[in-house]
Design an enzyme around this catalytic site. Structure first.
Site, PDB file in Angstrom:
ATOM      1  N   GLU A 172       0.803  -1.222   0.000  1.00  0.00           N
ATOM      2  CA  GLU A 172       0.000   0.000   0.000  1.00  0.00           C
ATOM      3  C   GLU A 172       0.838   1.274   0.000  1.00  0.00           C
ATOM      4  OE1 GLU A 172      -2.802  -0.266   3.230  1.00  0.00           O
ATOM      5  OE2 GLU A 172      -3.773  -2.040   2.415  1.00  0.00           O
ATOM      6  N   GLU A 356      -5.438  -8.522   0.831  1.00  0.00           N
ATOM      7  CA  GLU A 356      -6.105  -8.139   2.085  1.00  0.00           C
ATOM      8  C   GLU A 356      -7.566  -7.865   1.805  1.00  0.00           C
ATOM      9  OE1 GLU A 356      -4.585  -4.863   4.411  1.00  0.00           O
ATOM     10  OE2 GLU A 356      -2.528  -5.530   4.098  1.00  0.00           O
TER      11      GLU A 356
HETATM   12  O1  IFM Z   1      -4.392  -2.842   9.239  1.00  0.00           O
HETATM   13  C1  IFM Z   1      -4.327  -2.372   7.940  1.00  0.00           C
HETATM   14  C2  IFM Z   1      -3.143  -2.955   7.202  1.00  0.00           C
HETATM   15  O2  IFM Z   1      -1.959  -2.685   7.844  1.00  0.00           O
HETATM   16  C3  IFM Z   1      -3.054  -2.369   5.817  1.00  0.00           C
HETATM   17  N1  IFM Z   1      -4.303  -2.476   5.111  1.00  0.00           N
HETATM   18  C4  IFM Z   1      -5.490  -2.050   5.809  1.00  0.00           C
HETATM   19  C5  IFM Z   1      -5.570  -2.712   7.170  1.00  0.00           C
HETATM   20  C6  IFM Z   1      -6.857  -2.263   7.891  1.00  0.00           C
HETATM   21  O3  IFM Z   1      -6.861  -0.884   8.050  1.00  0.00           O
END
Ligand code: IFM
Length: 447
Positions: A172, A356
């Site tokens: 990210e 994710e």
């Molecule tokens: O916890 C975070 C993660 O570190 C990165 N993506 C989003 C998740 C939830 O906010």
């Protein structure tokens, strides 16, 4: 327990579709002062009053640094194929330029522990924990940091090699660059548009510089990057709202994805904000646009936008929509739309892994059980959304739930729980929630 993903769905039918759970170093490891680790920008940010809810810090987190074997056993017992974790740069680097072997040893044991349990290791090299000494030299605003990342990637992949099956350079970069340097919400907490875009460029450059070295040390592994997307939808059908949503996507999604796949930043952003554009050296864009073996897609929610008063767009809060406990709208159709949209826009789109996806559901432990119905519904709906994208022809090869266990949720501290497994931070007792048991039942009954 009912299994609402249809039995015939591609996700369950294909035995090469990887199901994993994800975590990140700073969010779970704790032990911030052990093993030769140097401070990171998140240690500094947490220590700055008012930056993190409740003054929470990376201690104790889930004490995974000491409990990693138990955590790997947990992953195995839940039936997941893969574990997506991140490596902490501050455990490996030192200010003097040497490399901390204790840190490399830790991750080597972790990877070997996964292989012993027949769990596929998926490693991310950078999930936001920049060594503070590099921030003191300018952090991601300093072009030199991209080269320091390359050195770090060299060390890690030299040691771990092909034992890690999937390497992602960055997690990210939108968050690192825009939340960290443009909006001041994450470490290091700077607030300047141009700095945000400059940091974005240096992060992407770091990715492109590191990839060939990683491939050299781990030729049998898959190499890629993980991006996050919050697709924008117009508040109404008015031309102004439609334009605001489209521009928001150019700035927040395609500014990161397009250079990787075409070697160019989106024209819409360059034309509207030439004053924000990063300094690029000749050849940078070719370095950034390296071949990717996979693209990691992180998805949680969508944004609904309209033109702002002083900004190009602003998000508006929808009334009467389903939300997770952190307040994010639950809108699974946006995941299908996003993936299908990528396939339509990009000729060079690589295979996709959903790296994710998950929900904050703060349900407590009651009589030894956690009935996280909201999370369970969220997963069922989003797995269906992934299945729909596959049916529409998108090449999606895996799905990682965020997260294995409750952990440090950045500026929200420990207030938001994203885990399949509940963590009592006082006792470090882990309790698999209803959603974890549902995954286990689903995964064990795959055909
Ligand atoms: O916890 C975070 C993660 O570190 C990165 N993506 C989003 C998740 C939830 O906010």
């Amino acid at each position: 327990m009912s299994n609402s993903i249809p039995k015939g769905s591609t996700l369950l039918r294909r035995n090469d579709f990887l199901f994993g759970v994800a975590t990140a170093s700073f969010q779970i490891e704790g032990a911030t002062d052990l093993g030769g680790r140097v401070p990171s920008i998140w240690d500094t940010f947490c220590a700055t009053p008012g930056k993190v809810l409740g003054g929470d810090t990376g201690m104790p987190a889930c004490d995974h640094f000491h409990r990693w074997q138990q955590d790997l056993d947990l992953i195995k017992s839940l039936g997941f194929d893969a574990y997506r974790f991140s490596i902490a740069w501050p455990r490996i680097a030192s200010e003097s330029g040497g490399w901390n072997q204790q840190g490399l040893d830790f991750y080597e044991r972790l990877v070997d522990g996964l292989l012993e349990r027949d769990i596929v290791p998926m490693a991310t090299l950078y999930h936001w924990d920049l060594p503070q000494f590099l921030e003191d030299r300018g952090g991601w605003i300093n072009r030199d940091t991209s080269y320091r990342f390359t050195d770090y990637a060299d060390q890690v992949t030299r040691r771990l090699g092909d034992r890690v099956r999937y390497y992602a350079t960055l997690n990210e970069p939108w968050c690192s660059a825009f939340l960290g340097y443009r909006l001041g919400i994450h470490a290091p907490g700077l607030k300047d548009h141009q700095l945000g875009f400059q940091a974005a460029h240096h992060l992407l450059l770091a990715h492109g510089l590191a990839l060939p070295i990683m491939r050299e040390h781990a030729p049998g592994a898959q190499h890629g990057i993980v991006l996050n997307f919050t697709p924008a939808y117009p508040a109404t059908e008015s031309a102004a709202d439609v334009d605001a949503a489209s521009y928001s996507d150019e700035e927040n999604s395609h500014f990161f994805l397009q250079p990787l796949l075409t070697g160019q930043y989106p024209a819409a952003v360059q034309e509207r904000h030439p004053e924000w554009m990063p300094r690029c050296y000749p050849g940078d864009m070719e370095i950034i646009a390296q071949h990717l073996d996979f693209l990691g897609v992180n998805f949680y929610t969508r944004a609904v936008v309209e033109p702002g008063i002083t900004e190009d767009y602003q998000s508006i809060k929808q009334a009467d929509v389903a939300r997770t406990d952190i307040g994010w709208e639950i809108y699974p159709q946006a995941l299908t739309d996003l993936l299908v949209g990528f396939k339509e826009r990009y000729k060079r789109l690589p295979p996709i892994y959903i790296t994710e996806n998950g929900a904050a559901d703060n349900s407590p432990v009651v009589d030894g059980e956690v009935s996280d119905r909201l999370r369970l519904n969220y997963y069922q709906q989003h797995l269906q959304a992934v299945d729909n994208a596959i049916a529409a022809g998108v090449d999606i090869r895996g799905y990682c739930a965020w997260s294995l266990m409750d952990n440090f949720e950045w500026a929200e501290g420990y207030s938001q729980r994203f885990g399949l497994v509940h963590v009592d931070y006082e006792t470090q007792v882990r309790t698999p929630k209803m959603s974890a048991n549902w995954f286990r039942d689903m995964l064990y009954t795959r055909s």
